[in-house]
Write a protein that holds these residues in place. Sequence first.
Motif, PDB file in Angstrom:
ATOM      1  N   LYS A 166      52.102  12.584  18.673  1.00 36.40           N
ATOM      2  CA  LYS A 166      50.459  11.504  19.019  1.00 36.40           C
ATOM      3  C   LYS A 166      50.698  10.535  18.169  1.00 36.40           C
ATOM      4  CE  LYS A 166      48.270  13.773  22.846  1.00 36.40           C
ATOM      5  NZ  LYS A 166      47.416  14.392  23.474  1.00 36.40           N
ATOM      6  N   GLN A 167      50.514  10.962  17.027  1.00 41.10           N
ATOM      7  CA  GLN A 167      49.916  10.350  15.523  1.00 41.10           C
ATOM      8  C   GLN A 167      51.338   9.877  14.897  1.00 41.10           C
ATOM      9  OE1 GLN A 167      47.334  12.418  13.049  1.00 41.10           O
ATOM     10  NE2 GLN A 167      45.640  12.206  14.223  1.00 41.10           N
ATOM     11  N   GLN A 168      51.587  10.127  15.016  1.00 44.65           N
ATOM     12  CA  GLN A 168      53.643   9.476  13.987  1.00 44.65           C
ATOM     13  C   GLN A 168      55.096  10.032  15.047  1.00 44.65           C
ATOM     14  OE1 GLN A 168      52.702  12.153  10.325  1.00 44.65           O
ATOM     15  NE2 GLN A 168      52.790  10.335   9.735  1.00 44.65           N
ATOM     16  N   PRO A 169      55.093   9.321  16.551  1.00 45.31           N
ATOM     17  CA  PRO A 169      56.020   9.753  17.321  1.00 45.31           C
ATOM     18  C   PRO A 169      57.534   9.334  16.909  1.00 45.31           C
ATOM     19  CG  PRO A 169      54.962   7.448  17.743  1.00 45.31           C
ATOM     20  CD  PRO A 169      54.426   8.155  16.549  1.00 45.31           C
ATOM     21  N   GLU A 170      57.801   8.557  15.179  1.00 42.35           N
ATOM     22  CA  GLU A 170      58.357   8.734  14.460  1.00 42.35           C
ATOM     23  C   GLU A 170      58.829   9.299  14.275  1.00 42.35           C
ATOM     24  OE1 GLU A 170      55.580   8.384  11.634  1.00 42.35           O
ATOM     25  OE2 GLU A 170      55.602   7.355  12.944  1.00 42.35           O
ATOM     26  N   LEU A 171      58.635  10.828  13.753  1.00 43.52           N
ATOM     27  CA  LEU A 171      58.965  12.029  13.259  1.00 43.52           C
ATOM     28  C   LEU A 171      59.671  12.696  14.953  1.00 43.52           C
ATOM     29  CD1 LEU A 171      55.681  13.316  11.460  1.00 43.52           C
ATOM     30  CD2 LEU A 171      58.057  11.797  10.987  1.00 43.52           C
ATOM     31  N   LEU A 172      59.829  12.142  15.918  1.00 42.49           N
ATOM     32  CA  LEU A 172      60.614  13.352  17.029  1.00 42.49           C
ATOM     33  C   LEU A 172      61.841  13.011  16.134  1.00 42.49           C
ATOM     34  CD1 LEU A 172      59.089  11.707  20.186  1.00 42.49           C
ATOM     35  CD2 LEU A 172      59.679  14.269  19.659  1.00 42.49           C
ATOM     36  N   ALA A 173      62.619  11.686  15.609  1.00 45.17           N
ATOM     37  CA  ALA A 173      64.221  12.010  15.649  1.00 45.17           C
ATOM     38  C   ALA A 173      63.881  13.133  14.174  1.00 45.17           C
ATOM     39  CB  ALA A 173      64.407  10.948  14.565  1.00 45.17           C
ATOM     40  N   CYS A 174      63.089  13.759  13.601  1.00 45.76           N
ATOM     41  CA  CYS A 174      63.147  14.572  12.287  1.00 45.76           C
ATOM     42  C   CYS A 174      63.172  15.882  12.937  1.00 45.76           C
ATOM     43  CB  CYS A 174      62.071  14.471  11.580  1.00 45.76           C
ATOM     44  SG  CYS A 174      61.827  12.746  10.776  1.00 45.76           S
ATOM     45  N   SER A 175      62.204  16.528  14.441  1.00 42.80           N
ATOM     46  CA  SER A 175      62.562  17.155  15.013  1.00 42.80           C
ATOM     47  C   SER A 175      64.014  17.622  15.537  1.00 42.80           C
ATOM     48  CB  SER A 175      61.169  16.880  16.205  1.00 42.80           C
ATOM     49  OG  SER A 175      61.204  18.549  16.973  1.00 42.80           O
ATOM     50  N   ASN A 198      68.436  12.636   4.638  1.00 44.90           N
ATOM     51  CA  ASN A 198      68.744  11.329   4.328  1.00 44.90           C
ATOM     52  C   ASN A 198      67.304  11.477   5.873  1.00 44.90           C
ATOM     53  OD1 ASN A 198      69.549  10.884   2.244  1.00 44.90           O
ATOM     54  ND2 ASN A 198      72.072  10.153   3.677  1.00 44.90           N
ATOM     55  N   ARG A 199      67.712  12.193   7.027  1.00 44.34           N
ATOM     56  CA  ARG A 199      67.413  11.989   7.823  1.00 44.34           C
ATOM     57  C   ARG A 199      65.601  12.987   7.664  1.00 44.34           C
ATOM     58  NH1 ARG A 199      72.027  13.147  12.137  1.00 44.34           N
ATOM     59  NH2 ARG A 199      70.446  12.890  14.015  1.00 44.34           N
ATOM     60  N   LEU A 200      65.726  13.751   7.212  1.00 41.62           N
ATOM     61  CA  LEU A 200      64.180  14.337   6.931  1.00 41.62           C
ATOM     62  C   LEU A 200      63.726  14.119   5.684  1.00 41.62           C
ATOM     63  CD1 LEU A 200      66.147  17.952   7.671  1.00 41.62           C
ATOM     64  CD2 LEU A 200      65.024  17.083   8.937  1.00 41.62           C
ATOM     65  N   THR A 201      63.650  12.686   5.280  1.00 44.49           N
ATOM     66  CA  THR A 201      62.760  12.462   4.446  1.00 44.49           C
ATOM     67  C   THR A 201      61.642  11.777   4.888  1.00 44.49           C
ATOM     68  OG1 THR A 201      65.396  11.165   2.907  1.00 44.49           O
ATOM     69  CG2 THR A 201      62.737  10.368   2.204  1.00 44.49           C
ATOM     70  N   PRO A 202      61.488  11.015   6.530  1.00 44.76           N
ATOM     71  CA  PRO A 202      60.313  11.071   6.699  1.00 44.76           C
ATOM     72  C   PRO A 202      59.127  12.003   6.822  1.00 44.76           C
ATOM     73  CG  PRO A 202      61.906  10.109   7.509  1.00 44.76           C
ATOM     74  CD  PRO A 202      62.710  10.822   7.121  1.00 44.76           C
ATOM     75  N   LEU A 203      59.459  13.396   6.174  1.00 42.51           N
ATOM     76  CA  LEU A 203      58.698  14.606   6.542  1.00 42.51           C
ATOM     77  C   LEU A 203      57.861  14.412   5.352  1.00 42.51           C
ATOM     78  CD1 LEU A 203      61.237  17.367   7.941  1.00 42.51           C
ATOM     79  CD2 LEU A 203      58.903  16.202   9.427  1.00 42.51           C
ATOM     80  N   GLY A 204      58.747  13.839   4.299  1.00 37.05           N
ATOM     81  CA  GLY A 204      57.647  14.105   2.672  1.00 37.05           C
ATOM     82  C   GLY A 204      57.903  15.053   2.261  1.00 37.05           C
ATOM     83  N   VAL A 205      58.819  16.404   2.162  1.00 32.73           N
ATOM     84  CA  VAL A 205      59.056  17.444   1.750  1.00 32.73           C
ATOM     85  C   VAL A 205      60.190  17.795   0.197  1.00 32.73           C
ATOM     86  CG1 VAL A 205      57.902  18.447   3.989  1.00 32.73           C
ATOM     87  CG2 VAL A 205      60.404  18.514   3.220  1.00 32.73           C
ATOM     88  N   ASN A 206      60.056  18.329  -0.226  1.00 34.30           N
ATOM     89  CA  ASN A 206      61.215  18.674  -1.248  1.00 34.30           C
ATOM     90  C   ASN A 206      61.868  19.580  -0.993  1.00 34.30           C
ATOM     91  OD1 ASN A 206      62.471  18.589  -3.311  1.00 34.30           O
ATOM     92  ND2 ASN A 206      61.332  19.485  -4.788  1.00 34.30           N
ATOM     93  N   LEU A 207      63.251  18.987  -0.250  1.00 36.11           N
ATOM     94  CA  LEU A 207      64.282  19.810   0.153  1.00 36.11           C
ATOM     95  C   LEU A 207      65.617  20.478  -0.376  1.00 36.11           C
ATOM     96  CD1 LEU A 207      65.135  16.968   2.692  1.00 36.11           C
ATOM     97  CD2 LEU A 207      63.984  19.572   3.098  1.00 36.11           C
ATOM     98  N   LEU A 208      64.954  19.574  -2.027  1.00 34.57           N
ATOM     99  CA  LEU A 208      65.967  20.876  -3.080  1.00 34.57           C
ATOM    100  C   LEU A 208      65.114  21.890  -3.625  1.00 34.57           C
ATOM    101  CD1 LEU A 208      67.497  17.530  -5.191  1.00 34.57           C
ATOM    102  CD2 LEU A 208      68.696  19.727  -3.638  1.00 34.57           C
ATOM    103  N   SER A 209      63.574  22.001  -4.094  1.00 35.31           N
ATOM    104  CA  SER A 209      63.144  23.183  -4.069  1.00 35.31           C
ATOM    105  C   SER A 209      63.456  24.430  -3.550  1.00 35.31           C
ATOM    106  CB  SER A 209      61.472  22.459  -4.000  1.00 35.31           C
ATOM    107  OG  SER A 209      60.784  23.933  -3.870  1.00 35.31           O
ATOM    108  N   GLN A 210      63.319  25.285  -4.206  1.00 37.09           N
ATOM    109  CA  GLN A 210      63.644  26.534  -3.710  1.00 37.09           C
ATOM    110  C   GLN A 210      62.516  27.350  -3.623  1.00 37.09           C
ATOM    111  OE1 GLN A 210      65.848  28.261  -6.256  1.00 37.09           O
ATOM    112  NE2 GLN A 210      67.638  27.212  -7.058  1.00 37.09           N
ATOM    113  N   THR A 211      61.248  26.409  -3.436  1.00 41.64           N
ATOM    114  CA  THR A 211      59.872  27.801  -2.344  1.00 41.64           C
ATOM    115  C   THR A 211      60.502  27.012  -1.114  1.00 41.64           C
ATOM    116  OG1 THR A 211      58.785  25.715  -3.119  1.00 41.64           O
ATOM    117  CG2 THR A 211      59.308  27.530  -4.633  1.00 41.64           C
ATOM    118  N   ASN A 212      59.895  27.940   0.359  1.00 42.10           N
ATOM    119  CA  ASN A 212      59.619  27.665   1.065  1.00 42.10           C
ATOM    120  C   ASN A 212      58.685  26.419   1.342  1.00 42.10           C
ATOM    121  OD1 ASN A 212      60.832  29.966   1.380  1.00 42.10           O
ATOM    122  ND2 ASN A 212      59.099  31.021   2.479  1.00 42.10           N
ATOM    123  N   GLN A 213      58.846  25.176   1.803  1.00 43.34           N
ATOM    124  CA  GLN A 213      58.214  23.633   2.334  1.00 43.34           C
ATOM    125  C   GLN A 213      57.845  24.393   3.881  1.00 43.34           C
ATOM    126  OE1 GLN A 213      57.669  21.272  -0.556  1.00 43.34           O
ATOM    127  NE2 GLN A 213      58.975  23.400  -1.782  1.00 43.34           N
TER     128      GLN A 213
END
Length: 946
Positions: free
Chosen positions: A522-531, A500-515
């Motif tokens: 600077k443009q998306q400071p809300e991604l600091l929580a994902c970091s 849930n907390r990594l949802t803003p990254l927009g990647v498929n976390l269930l995929s078996q390939t590397n994402q």
Amino acid sequence: MLPQTLAPLQQQLLDAAEKFATDAQPLSEFLAALVQDVERATAEPLEIFPVCHHSPSSALQMVRRLHEKPLKAIYLEMCEDLLPVVEHLRDCKLPVALQAFAAESQTFSPKLMPLSAVAPLTEASAEYQAIAYTLQHPNTQLVFVDRAVDFIFQWEPNELKNQEESEEPPSDEAKMHGTAVGVEVGSLVPTFDRFLGFLLRNSNTRHFAEWWDQYVEQAIIGADRETYRQVMFLIGSLMRRLGTNNKDVESDRLRERYMWTGIKQHMKANHIAPHEAIYVCGAAHAASDVAEFGVSNSTIWNDIPERSQTKWLYGLIPSSFAAIEYQFNHPAGTISLAEATWKKSLKVAKLKPFVLKRDKGDKVESSSLSTPSPLSTPSPLSPIPLTNFLTRSPEFAEGDTEQLLQWCADIVASARKNGYLASTADAIAIYQTSMLLAGMRYRVHPTPYDFQDAAITCLEKDRTPKKRNIAQLCRILLGGDRIGTVGYASLPPLAQDVYNRLTPLGVNLLSQTNQRALMDFKQQPELLACSDVLWRLHYLVGDRLIQAIMGERTLGFKPLQESWEIRIGKNQREIIMLGYEGVTIEQVLEQRLKHSVFGEGAKTSTVLEAAEDSILYLHSLRLTQELGQHAIALLSQETGAEDAPKIFERVRRLVHYYRTTATGLPTWIERFVVTGYGHYATLLPKAFADRGTSPEQIAGMLGFIFTLESLALSLGCNRSQLLIGVQQARQELEDRAKLGLLWTTELLLGLRTIEQIREFFNQVLNNEMQIAAFPDYLNGFILALNFAPRIGQLVVELLSKLFASVPDSVLLPWLPSLILRLRPHTQILQVLLKEAARIFPQNLSDFDKWQPSWIGKGENSQPKASEKQPMLAPQEIEVRQLLFNTRQTTEALARLLDVENVTWEEALLSDKESNLDDGLSEKEILIQTLLVSQPTTMNSLAGFLR
């Protein structure tokens, strides 16, 4: 009816015993016992359905049996405490494994922790088909009747030992089960080595899986249900009586007593008749000789042992074909071949398996929820006598030939893509070689193992052109590996929270390939929580789950951009295992930090590292304060300096970081510096005298003292404690490698001058007997650069004098020793190199006119013995000494008389230069005249100053 059916088989076995055995009586008794086991299991009122682990024929027969008539209960040979987990299979992609996990236990040995057991499931397994059927049919009860996981570790501790001593997994996919103990339904692999060797040698096979596939699997996969059961009973009895060690037989008896007791109790409690249920177990258990066997008697196991107090956690983890093969010692490709056989057999038998699928409405699609389709309704098979079945020719030969031709063409195409020079002629050669190998091995038709050997023989070269060789290409062609996935709804709360907390990254976390995740803060400071979440996962799991491509997490660093490679879908097991430790990753991280800090053997540097990690990853002032207080307590208890260098580096880094914050230094850092200053000052005499304390450790202590001295003194520390410690250390010092550290300390404290050090080393350089110890002396000064950079000029001076004055015949033999001494101090030598760059000329041409700065400070600046003493009267000498001893008073008096720029001549002029007026300015001459003309005033002033 049954004895008449088995009578021909029994008579044929007895005739064979009389012809081939020297003593027919024991053999005839053994063969008769096999037939009796088959008869007994077949006559049991509760239908016993024998299976083999991950056998497609068992799965096919299970599908056919479940389609025939409904059941009220299915008793399955599986650990009873794993039953609640099967409900989550709806959201998973096979293969997956049921898991039981215990992080700690008061009963079992700490060396075995953590405890884990897994039961892998594939679609081509009878147990999965039974589970899927019961999930699709709520009226049918699924009951796991085998012992609980806790009893596995109570009854079979040797199994854990064998697991620990097993060889390294061949691939990352084979490591998906970790160190868990495998739980399998229907294990038939012989554990008696002599029997297994005899079996493989006489069948021209290399593995038991190959023997099973060739002589059992292909024979019974198309048989009717009763014939299948009788053959499996016969093989299970053979393995039980000949192929199993006595120790394993005793373990099986305990399990059988437990299972039959559970079956009887459940049937009685739920009023289930024997004909309304089936018992799915390994074929070897059908030949059981325990008293509890069968539902016709009421014998049960009354004194079942109690479970331990171990707290078990249950869940699902992803599995793979490679992991299952490694777990149960199957050769590579066994499960993929079974999967291919399963799909081919379903097509031939026109059966549709039970599959759990989740659609958008979270409903299960089933072939049996409503009226069965024509495809899913099995055609009835007429039973044939067991003797006729065992002597008939194999089926599906026509389909196998077409499949072999396709394999030959496909492997040549795959080899060509991977750099091999292969052609159509090679495909023909592979086909013919496969047929030849099958004939040599007394087989009617080539098996996949024959095909693989033929492909390697015809295509493999001396070297592999690319990454994969022919054996690997064959395994891929025959089915390859498959990795399962645990769905979101079946994940533990921690994993769901991470997703849930990594949802803003927009990647498929269930995929078996590397994402790949790219973040611009600077443009998306809300991604600091994902970091923050990614860094915490990286700290807990490492690069296997996620890997930082760009970015770092250090004290005081504010990131602008980060790039991550995310492999969560491919390595779900790691994040699922974290879910057994806590509800959130913050909770797990705090638990691990506290466990490393408050556990046995924790050191002060370990606690400081944990405190630094809490700042970086948790931002918890409470936790950092708690860890800091514990670090102070551990530091005061230390009796040596083994940890001093690490402590110094971490404390210095923490002090620099807190000085950049708005709140400044916290209380625990101030207390730590005060405690460390006094503690290390007290330990200095012991550290210098102890031969077990290395110079590097003493350098760490002195670095702590002098680097943080200003802060310690401002917080109330007293330098007298350090002075006393240094004076005591001077009396007990014997190690030459520590001499430089002691003299540097004395130099910083004003207890020694640089001239004294120069004089000592001049004597060393002029003495060929002592010059061999020069690297030891120098080592201490090099270590002192870490806390006294000013000593770098002296080190440059000593090295310059060394290479300038010592002849090559003396220098070259011990020069390697000097290099070895300097090699460990790579970082410290940077200070030395900067000092050398400052002292030496920048251009090569300037060396002709360059004169070292230490020449004016060394022996050339002292008056030579040949110079005559200055021509001064004794009273004048006393006056001169008085003025030099009271320079401040003399300069103040000169300013009062309007005399500026007073110069002090350290050396007296010689007889040849002795004019009192020579070299004096006009003002100085006037002052000298005034002082000489007023002797009474000067004498009074001298008496006052005294």
